[in-house]
Design a protein around this motif. Structure first.
Motif, PDB file in Angstrom:
ATOM      1  N   THR A  27       0.822  -1.206   0.000  1.00  0.00           N
ATOM      2  CA  THR A  27       0.000   0.000   0.000  1.00  0.00           C
ATOM      3  C   THR A  27       0.860   1.261   0.000  1.00  0.00           C
ATOM      4  OG1 THR A  27      -0.110   0.116   2.401  1.00  0.00           O
ATOM      5  CG2 THR A  27      -1.806  -1.176   1.284  1.00  0.00           C
ATOM      6  N   TYR A  28       2.136   1.116   0.210  1.00  0.00           N
ATOM      7  CA  TYR A  28       2.998   2.303   0.174  1.00  0.00           C
ATOM      8  C   TYR A  28       4.423   1.888  -0.116  1.00  0.00           C
ATOM      9  CZ  TYR A  28       5.784   6.292   1.667  1.00  0.00           C
ATOM     10  OH  TYR A  28       6.684   7.323   1.712  1.00  0.00           O
ATOM     11  N   ARG A  29       5.007   2.605  -1.009  1.00  0.00           N
ATOM     12  CA  ARG A  29       6.416   2.444  -1.282  1.00  0.00           C
ATOM     13  C   ARG A  29       7.020   3.847  -1.294  1.00  0.00           C
ATOM     14  NH1 ARG A  29       9.210  -2.211  -4.698  1.00  0.00           N
ATOM     15  NH2 ARG A  29      11.245  -1.450  -4.091  1.00  0.00           N
ATOM     16  N   GLU A  61       8.835   0.866   5.535  1.00  0.00           N
ATOM     17  CA  GLU A  61       8.077  -0.158   4.802  1.00  0.00           C
ATOM     18  C   GLU A  61       8.052  -1.484   5.548  1.00  0.00           C
ATOM     19  OE1 GLU A  61       9.936  -0.234   0.960  1.00  0.00           O
ATOM     20  OE2 GLU A  61       9.394   1.848   0.526  1.00  0.00           O
ATOM     21  N   LEU A 107       4.916   0.304   8.455  1.00  0.00           N
ATOM     22  CA  LEU A 107       3.743   0.110   7.596  1.00  0.00           C
ATOM     23  C   LEU A 107       2.884  -1.087   8.012  1.00  0.00           C
ATOM     24  CD1 LEU A 107       2.223   1.059   5.038  1.00  0.00           C
ATOM     25  CD2 LEU A 107       3.767  -0.378   3.690  1.00  0.00           C
ATOM     26  N   ALA A 110       3.936   8.563   6.146  1.00  0.00           N
ATOM     27  CA  ALA A 110       3.163   7.864   5.123  1.00  0.00           C
ATOM     28  C   ALA A 110       2.927   6.416   5.541  1.00  0.00           C
ATOM     29  CB  ALA A 110       3.889   7.921   3.783  1.00  0.00           C
ATOM     30  N   ALA A 111       3.931   5.833   6.151  1.00  0.00           N
ATOM     31  CA  ALA A 111       3.812   4.427   6.537  1.00  0.00           C
ATOM     32  C   ALA A 111       2.904   4.252   7.744  1.00  0.00           C
ATOM     33  CB  ALA A 111       5.196   3.856   6.833  1.00  0.00           C
ATOM     34  N   GLU A 153       0.578  11.370  -0.675  1.00  0.00           N
ATOM     35  CA  GLU A 153       1.379  10.468  -1.501  1.00  0.00           C
ATOM     36  C   GLU A 153       0.852   9.028  -1.407  1.00  0.00           C
ATOM     37  OE1 GLU A 153       4.018  10.770  -3.590  1.00  0.00           O
ATOM     38  OE2 GLU A 153       4.120   8.588  -3.842  1.00  0.00           O
ATOM     39  N   ARG A 154       0.600   8.603  -0.205  1.00  0.00           N
ATOM     40  CA  ARG A 154       0.131   7.219  -0.047  1.00  0.00           C
ATOM     41  C   ARG A 154      -1.235   7.024  -0.692  1.00  0.00           C
ATOM     42  NH1 ARG A 154      -0.210   3.961   5.605  1.00  0.00           N
ATOM     43  NH2 ARG A 154      -1.431   2.191   4.836  1.00  0.00           N
ATOM     44  N   GLN A 168      -0.721   6.795  -4.425  1.00  0.00           N
ATOM     45  CA  GLN A 168      -0.196   5.479  -4.813  1.00  0.00           C
ATOM     46  C   GLN A 168      -1.286   4.416  -4.787  1.00  0.00           C
ATOM     47  OE1 GLN A 168       3.336   4.064  -2.869  1.00  0.00           O
ATOM     48  NE2 GLN A 168       4.422   6.008  -3.059  1.00  0.00           N
TER      49      GLN A 168
END
Lengths: 579, 579
Positions: free
Chosen positions: A2-4, A49, A53, A117-118, A309-310, A313
């Protein structure tokens, strides 16, 4: 997935903001030379990550829980915090005197974006702790620093900021928490603080509270507020910290989002007074707080960038997989990303996120230059620039987070409304960012009153000149950029001479207008540089810059009209507000 | 008090939309003469405020629960539903042949707004049931009507719409639920439907499902879909409905909002086939669905108005009580409503809500005129107008609901992020409205492709002429109105001749632009009429109309540019979408 962490984009935005040559061995960011920035960000991304995350969903589902004064963080969070501490992440931006690495705000900004974000509910703990570190670095006595700061910097202990009370939110002058002088030079605190992030938890053995309170003989309002340090555990005679202070958590809030982050009601002194130590001078507490406010506000802006951002994505990922309907010219069912209306949503998300990131990193670079530039005039100008850009970075990025996370739900359609999908959590988590560390309205008022009307206008003039220069050299979207920047110039000119109520009525549209002009020009600047450097992402950056200029920044003249002509309809409306 | 039905505003908007004289004894709305509309709305408000509103919070906290195929509604909901049924509310808009009162869509719109403001999760059950009623009225056999429709109209049983499948959402052509012909003329259904609102519950002893499915020899795509009726309980030999059909609820979704409303996964035919009866003709199922789609879409728009209204009321109420900071010129701490930036938020909320309401009620009036006007040409024109306005009413109102409920949180500040306050629930509940009954993007595409490009343009031309006439006669904000309407005219002209992909890329900004022009002109029309009639709310209406024109509709030229010049940057962006 779900997030990089978008390392390419972050490094690019970071280098753009730093300025050309700044990361070379003789530049302002010489400590980031030789790939230090890239390596640090890559490590931060790995940690985010792999460790943060996977805990984000359980943080939302289980949340922090409260019982009998104690707060339990969600399953796995203690272990993650231990890794955070062991990895040395807490120390990267703190000063070297007490164990920090003193890395620049710009690099910290990149890391902050990635961690939030994570797992924003986790990352907000060290984020606010960093504000406490800065306040202590600037204002605490050496003894307090020695006893507390080193352990906060290392992450062994955490720190909190205690400002808000039930009757004192945006207006800290209404604060009632009381401080009394004790015979030994320390103080005793009495009162209630609310909305204290990580005011109580099980991640660390001690929690150091920075608390705003009022001495009995203090002047009224904001000039009568002092800053104190009150640890959960006080030192004992053996040098350990085993004596429980008279501060306790009376409960945590049931919130819309960031469920993993305990939002605590803290009670000081109902057993005789919480032992506390003065930080800085008496009655100068608010000034001490403002020391760290710029950075904390920028950090919240970065939370906005992070969630935007997340969300982007996730939405792009889903739109590539989900097949519904036929796009124009298609013979078979298309992935929804092929539908122009869906593409518009995704481009709105991606370009707004990129614009917000560019503004935030530019702000971080200004903060760094204010501290690092060897030329005093340049440093002073950078300091003014940081002040000017900070409210814009905070508000625009967090507005974008609200808009982008909501658009992500829209792209997911019915699936977006189901909590299992995870995008709804992003919207719920993001919603606090426009509120805390000064609501976005407060930011807009700060921008208009202190930054536009308050000074000599030089910082604003330099900023607009820079935008004009970029717009003038733009290969594409030149007309849209020009119109946008000139709309900002007109609205700025109006605000500097308008009467106060009229200026305040236009504060929010003005801030948005500022962000559109600054964001659009930074995206174009970046796209031009990427093309020149044959950056592999050059085509993408060019598309995002063009889309933003021609579809988002296009709103600028409307906002300028609202600022210039619309304020009267705000201040002359009485019946509609029930007056 | 978190909601009080705004009867003055609703009656005013209703009379404005009906047209002058329409509610007199010789008018189109003669059945609303002698205060029938006002009395009915007042009764609906009483029911909403006294019965539905107190259950709204518990609906959110407890939610609908699932166990072993059964769904339990939140505490108190069964009793409330019984009162709903006893009060005859379910029957007001249904046709007279099967027990309805046949009251106009316009009055139903007012009631729908009120019920959904008080408790959307409850009100969505009869709202969707009304769509089923309309589909059956238009297409079901007399035998089906006799056996089922009367009991659905009375509220004794509820009805559902079963369209969505995991692979078929916006694109119903991808549907896979299978129907087989049985020897007795009935059918058997096999398949899975998802997101079925109130597909299972404990409010009524029987649930009548309208189900879209595909016959074995059906053509591919949307031309091969048939509509069936499959009740939870089938008739037995004694005339009772005691035989359980082969349809069951396999679970309910954990959603962002409307927790009290069970969103069910329905399994048809895993025990040999669900007994079902054809509604309308084979393979004409989608046409049958479209019969009721306009009304259902309008109803969702009204949900948006409802939540926007409630959010506005709550925010104004809080802003009057909460004291922070000093407003310009104030000597003491002010209620935050006195701060221009807060006033701007509240005026944005109130004026956008009023604009959305005006558009929705205008749409309802067009639906009524299409059915009631004795002049066939006027009726046909009204039908075209209803088609034109419906996607605008649905999308704009639900966008406004998202924006307004989020602004309410902002006005509440930190308190807004706490679930206890109740505004966060409004944002969570509202978020579905822009998604279901056709996402807002689908509405925008419908507007551009079918309503603007699909017909002869007469309905659009009449609409713009009407806006121009209002703008031309306006006392205030004339320039802003003129600019807004001409921006719409330009964008419309562009869309009628643009190539398809370019038109589709501009669909969403075009819909917003349309709503701004229509909303602004309707508010001005209303303000003018209120002043002429010495309406006690005339000053308020004038302020809202002015604010909307000068601060919200001001965005119109930007949207027009986005439609006309911005589409290329959508369709030429490939790298940014990972292609």
């Amino acid at each position: 997935m779900t997030y990089r962490a978008p390392l390419d984009d972050i490094v690019f935005a970071l280098r753009l903001a730093a300025g050309e040559g700044a990361m070379e061995a003789d530049g302002v960011y010489r400590d980031l030379a030789d790939g230090v920035a890239e390596q640090t960000l890559a490590e931060a991304a790995r940690f985010a990550e792999q460790v943060l995350l996977p805990l984000d969903t359980i943080g939302d589902r289980v949340g922090a829980t409260y019982a009998n004064g104690a707060v339990t963080t969600p399953p796995g969070w203690r272990e993650a915090y231990a890794q955070w501490k062991e990895g040395g992440w807490n120390a990267i931006a703190a000063g070297e005197d007490y164990g920090g690495l003193d890395l620049p705000a710009l690099l910290n900004a990149g890391c902050t974006e990635i961690w939030n974000a994570a797992n924003m509910a986790f990352a907000v703990c060290p984020l606010l702790g960093h504000g406490a570190i800065e306040a202590m670095e600037a204002h605490a006595s050496d003894a307090l620093k020695e006893a507390y700061l080193r352990r906060i910097v290392s992450g062994e202990w955490t720190a909190t900021m205690n400002l808000t009370e039930p009757g004192a939110g945006s207006d800290l002058g209404l604060m009632r928490t009381r401080a009394e002088r004790a015979d030994d030079g320390s103080y005793r605190l009495f009162g209630q603080k609310i909305f204290i992030t990580y005011g109580e938890h099980d991640l660390a053995p001690n929690i150091v509270h920075l608390v705003l309170a009022r001495l009995p003989d203090a002047p009224e309002g904001t000039r009568g507020i002092s800053l104190f340090l009150a640890p959960k555990f006080l030192p004992d005679e053996a040098g350990g910290f085993t004596r429980r202070n008279d501060v306790r958590c009376a409960g945590i809030e049931h919130k819309l989002g960031i469920h993993g982050s305990p939002t605590c009601t803290m009670i000081y002194g109902d057993q005789g007074g919480a032992v506390a130590y003065l930080v800085g001078e008496e009655n100068k507490g608010l000034a001490c707080m403002f020391t760290m406010m710029n950075n904390a506000r920028l950090s919240v802006g970065l939370q906005g960038v992070a969630l935007a951002e997340r969300a982007t994505q996730m939405a792009i990922g889903y739109a590539r997989e989900r097949k519904q309907g036929r796009a124009p010219g298609a013979k078979e069912t298309s992935a929804i990303i092929k539908h122009p209306d869906v593409a518009r949503m995704l481009l709105t998300m991606a370009s707004s996120t990129a614009a917000a990131r560019a503004i935030c990193y530019e702000t971080a670079a200004a903060i760094d230059r204010a501290h690092r530039d060897s030329d005093p005039a340049r440093a002073a100008a950078a300091n003014e620039r940081a002040s000017l850009l900070t409210p814009v970075a905070k508000s625009f990025s967090t507005d974008v987070a609200n808009e982008t996370t909501s658009l992500a739900i829209q792209v997911f359609g019915g699936m977006g409304y189901i909590e299992e999908t995870g995008v709804a959590q992003l919207m719920r988590d993001a919603r606090i960012c426009a509120i805390y560390e000064g609501t976005n309205g407060i930011q807009a008022i700060d921008l208009v009153t202190r930054k536009i009307r308050g000074g000599d206008g030089a910082a604003l003039a330099r900023e607009i000149d820079d935008m004009r220069a970029i717009a003038g050299e733009a290969d594409v979207s030149r007309e849209a950029l020009h119109e946008c920047v000139e709309a900002l110039a007109q609205a700025s000119a109006f605000l500097t001479k308008a009467e106060l109520a009229g200026a305040l009525a236009g504060a929010t549209p003005y801030l948005r207008l500022f962000a559109l002009a600054r964001g659009a020009t930074l995206l174009v600047k970046g796209a031009t540089r990427a093309q020149r450097e044959a950056n592999p992402n050059a085509a993408r950056y060019a598309e995002l810059a063009r889309f933003f200029a021609e579809n988002i920044a296009i709103a600028a003249p409307g906002f300028a009209k609202s600022v210039i002509d619309g304020g009267a309809s705000v201040n002359e409306s009485h019946a509609a507000l029930g007056e």
